[in-house]
Scaffold this active site. Sequence first.
Site, PDB file in Angstrom:
ATOM      1  N   GLN A   1     -10.327  -2.994  -3.140  1.00  0.00           N
ATOM      2  CA  GLN A   1     -11.342  -2.391  -2.868  1.00  0.00           C
ATOM      3  C   GLN A   1     -12.849  -2.388  -3.893  1.00  0.00           C
ATOM      4  OE1 GLN A   1     -12.275  -0.086  -0.013  1.00  0.00           O
ATOM      5  NE2 GLN A   1     -14.430  -0.680  -0.874  1.00  0.00           N
TER       6      GLN A   1
ATOM      7  N   ARG B   1       0.716  -1.106  -0.018  1.00  0.00           N
ATOM      8  CA  ARG B   1      -0.037  -0.143  -0.218  1.00  0.00           C
ATOM      9  C   ARG B   1       0.902   1.210  -0.158  1.00  0.00           C
ATOM     10  NH1 ARG B   1      -5.473   0.912   2.113  1.00  0.00           N
ATOM     11  NH2 ARG B   1      -5.723   2.980   2.952  1.00  0.00           N
TER      12      ARG B   1
ATOM     13  N   HIS C   1      -7.008   0.961  -6.877  1.00  0.00           N
ATOM     14  CA  HIS C   1      -7.602   0.142  -5.699  1.00  0.00           C
ATOM     15  C   HIS C   1      -8.270  -0.997  -5.941  1.00  0.00           C
ATOM     16  CE1 HIS C   1      -7.771  -0.501  -1.511  1.00  0.00           C
ATOM     17  NE2 HIS C   1      -8.474   0.761  -1.034  1.00  0.00           N
TER      18      HIS C   1
ATOM     19  N   ARG D   1     -14.213  -6.831   2.214  1.00  0.00           N
ATOM     20  CA  ARG D   1     -12.878  -6.542   1.968  1.00  0.00           C
ATOM     21  C   ARG D   1     -12.054  -7.922   2.290  1.00  0.00           C
ATOM     22  NH1 ARG D   1     -10.331  -1.748   1.423  1.00  0.00           N
ATOM     23  NH2 ARG D   1      -8.369  -3.027   1.098  1.00  0.00           N
TER      24      ARG D   1
ATOM     25  N   CYS E   1     -15.723   3.765   0.363  1.00  0.00           N
ATOM     26  CA  CYS E   1     -14.724   2.940   0.920  1.00  0.00           C
ATOM     27  C   CYS E   1     -14.233   3.043   2.288  1.00  0.00           C
ATOM     28  CB  CYS E   1     -13.816   3.225  -0.341  1.00  0.00           C
ATOM     29  SG  CYS E   1     -12.917   4.868  -0.197  1.00  0.00           S
TER      30      CYS E   1
ATOM     31  N   ASP F   1     -16.083   9.223  -2.379  1.00  0.00           N
ATOM     32  CA  ASP F   1     -15.146   9.092  -1.533  1.00  0.00           C
ATOM     33  C   ASP F   1     -14.749  10.375  -0.923  1.00  0.00           C
ATOM     34  OD1 ASP F   1     -12.607   8.048  -0.211  1.00  0.00           O
ATOM     35  OD2 ASP F   1     -11.581   7.973  -2.303  1.00  0.00           O
TER      36      ASP F   1
END
Length: 319
Positions: free
Chosen positions: A146, A116, A143, A306, A278, A238
Amino acid sequence: MSEQTVIHPPANLAGRDVLTLLDFTSEEIQHLLKFSEQLKESQKQNGQTLLLPGKSLGMIFENASTRTRVSFEVGMTQLGGHSLFLSPRDLQIGRGEPIKDTANVLSRYLDAIMIRTNSHESVEELATYSDVPVINALTDLYHPCQALADLLTIKEQKSSLDGLKGAFVGDGNNVAHSLLIACAKTGMDAAIAVPKGYEPDEKVWKDIVQTAEENGTELQLTHSPEEAVKDADVIYTDVWASMGYEEEQSKREKAFEGFQINEKLCANAKEDYIFLHCLPAHRGEEVSAEIIDGTHSVIYDEAENRLHVQKAILASVIE
């Protein structure tokens, strides 16, 4: 469901990197979703599905994380494996060691590497020199983990993905990129509304357009949130200032005026729309409390998923 009835992961994914969903076919994504469903049901009934006994995952974090770290770490445990949390302070890469050297060395210790970080180019370089699968757990461009969790959540709520419309309202960032790719790959139409100057990355957008054309799905880029969410089955947003852009918070609050997900905006969507985020979320900024804490919100199911999609990824790519 007994452990024996869990479907086998797609054989052609063994040893593969997971850098962006652009690298996967529609069929492979559907297989991962099906595998995720099986693993989720098995975990609810049996607790563990020991598909990776004795395997080790290295988790490189250059950014803070809640859902990513916990879900990957718990996921490896439930699969019978082991995970190692590695921050830049723990690795020589934080003191300037070349990515090539880090990749070659970690490949001799680990069965997979999850990272990450900000730079997608760094992840690509890590994958180039690694002899074990590299999983992108977030970069500035993509991502994918996600997005798979988003798809699984939508599928659970709507039974099927084909023919649905997903609407993203906000910054044309990594989350938006991966969501749009995921929609195009799985038969969903998609619309994204952004303020002027906050459009998706130009190169990534070209790839998204091509993916939509190849899969026969409709794609729309607009500066009108109302237009994007019209007749939408799924509404997504987001934070306006993602990690690395915190110093732009005030500037972005002005630029994103009128882009909040609230009851007035959502009145343009279908009556049974679902809301996704998210997380972490800023109530009162990109989304009102009435929406994110309301009956249309499935953000906690989304967050839980997830865990299940990442287990599916790990069990599929680790040999």
